[in-house]
Motif scaffolding. Structure first.
Motif, short mmCIF file in Angstrom:
data_model
loop_
_atom_site.label_atom_id
_atom_site.label_comp_id
_atom_site.label_asym_id
_atom_site.label_seq_id
_atom_site.Cartn_x
_atom_site.Cartn_y
_atom_site.Cartn_z
N SER A 193 1.21 0.61 3.33
CA SER A 193 -0.09 0.03 2.98
C SER A 193 -1.22 0.98 3.34
O SER A 193 -2.21 1.10 2.61
CB SER A 193 -0.29 -1.31 3.69
OG SER A 193 0.66 -2.26 3.25
N LYS A 245 -1.30 3.73 0.63
CA LYS A 245 -1.76 3.19 -0.65
C LYS A 245 -3.26 2.91 -0.63
O LYS A 245 -3.99 3.31 -1.54
CB LYS A 245 -1.00 1.91 -0.98
CG LYS A 245 -1.28 1.33 -2.37
CD LYS A 245 -0.38 0.14 -2.64
CE LYS A 245 -0.51 -0.34 -4.10
NZ LYS A 245 -1.85 -0.86 -4.39
N GLU A 252 -6.18 5.06 -2.80
CA GLU A 252 -7.03 4.36 -3.76
C GLU A 252 -8.50 4.42 -3.36
O GLU A 252 -9.38 4.63 -4.20
CB GLU A 252 -6.58 2.91 -3.89
CG GLU A 252 -5.23 2.74 -4.57
CD GLU A 252 -4.76 1.30 -4.59
OE1 GLU A 252 -5.42 0.44 -3.94
OE2 GLU A 252 -3.73 1.02 -5.25
#
Length: 260
Positions: free
Chosen positions: A81, A84, A88
């Motif tokens: 997580s 990611k 982003e």
């Protein structure tokens, strides 16, 4: 907009984003990544800003890596997580920003610091800069795009060497391998960045944004970069910048691009 970990300076069409955690050698923690996202988003939405320079405070480090203390006890799910969300929020975000971003590497650019520099549209460095991805020495791999962008810039073999040895390379070696465009002294680094920015500012910001999108398309899975280029090229013909640029050329005068 006030920040705790970064500084933002604007002068005419040029903006500077300075990562300001000198006691931590400007290491990226969660709060700094969030602030950088907000700063880049705000500057990209500012129609007056045409080029962004990003650098670190002081003369020792651009960004010396991620703040390891924040994730040393993470689980598998938390680690995934983290990567990611970071990609982003900051790294992919900067790479795809419509406003050109130049990394002004003024010292150590390690781990997440090098990954941030590589996400920028191009890089220049001071002669004291050192660059590397040391993550495997901690039992992890680069998680903010390093395994993808480094091979694109220096080739697969050199990227594998840098990642597997966890070693650092000098600014001059980085230049020889295409990782940075220019190397200069610490004193001349920001003046060089501003000179390059001034050259960018003379041109159509609309066309530059389209060029960024077209170049990036070549590195995206399932996307035909040539088709992206064709479409972007055609769209340029409907812009005010195209009309001004071609008219100025035919009239043998300097173009005054409206940025539309």
């Amino acid at each position: 907009m006030n920040f705790d970990n970064i500084l933002v300076e604007k002068s005419a069409a040029l903006a500077k984003v300075i990562i300001n955690r000198p006691k931590k050698l400007n290491a990226l923690n969660k709060a700094t990544i969030e602030e950088l996202h907000l700063a880049f988003k705000s500057l990209d939405n500012d129609t007056n800003v045409k080029t962004i320079l990003v650098t670190g405070s002081g003369d020792k480090a651009f960004v010396a890596g991620a703040d390891i203390s924040e994730f040393s006890d993470f689980s598998i799910e938390e680690g995934g997580s983290l990567a990611k969300a970071g990609q982003e929020m900051l790294f992919d975000f900067v790479e795809n920003l419509a406003t050109p971003v130049i990394a002004v590497v003024n010292g150590f650019a390690l781990g997440g610091g090098l990954e941030l520099a590589m996400a920028c549209h191009f890089r220049i460095a001071s002669d004291n800069a050192k660059m590397g991805l040391p993550e495997v020495s901690l039992g992890v791999i680069p998680g903010y795009g390093g395994t993808q962008r480094l091979p694109q810039l220096v080739g697969k073999g050199k990227a594998m060497e840098m990642i597997m040895t966890a070693g650092m390379i000098s600014a001059e070696e980085a230049k020889q391998n295409g990782l940075v465009n220019y190397v200069t002294t610490q004193e001349e680094l920001m003046p060089l960045a501003e000179k390059l920015a001034s050259k960018i500012l003379r041109n159509s910001s609309v066309a530059i944004s389209a060029a960024i999108s077209a170049v990036n398309a070549n590195y995206k899975d399932g996307v035909n970069g040539f088709n992206t280029e064709i479409e972007a090229f055609g769209n340029c013909f409907g812009t005010e910048d195209f009309k001004e640029g071609t008219t100025a050329f035919l009239e043998k005068r300097k173009a005054n691009f409206p940025g539309k």
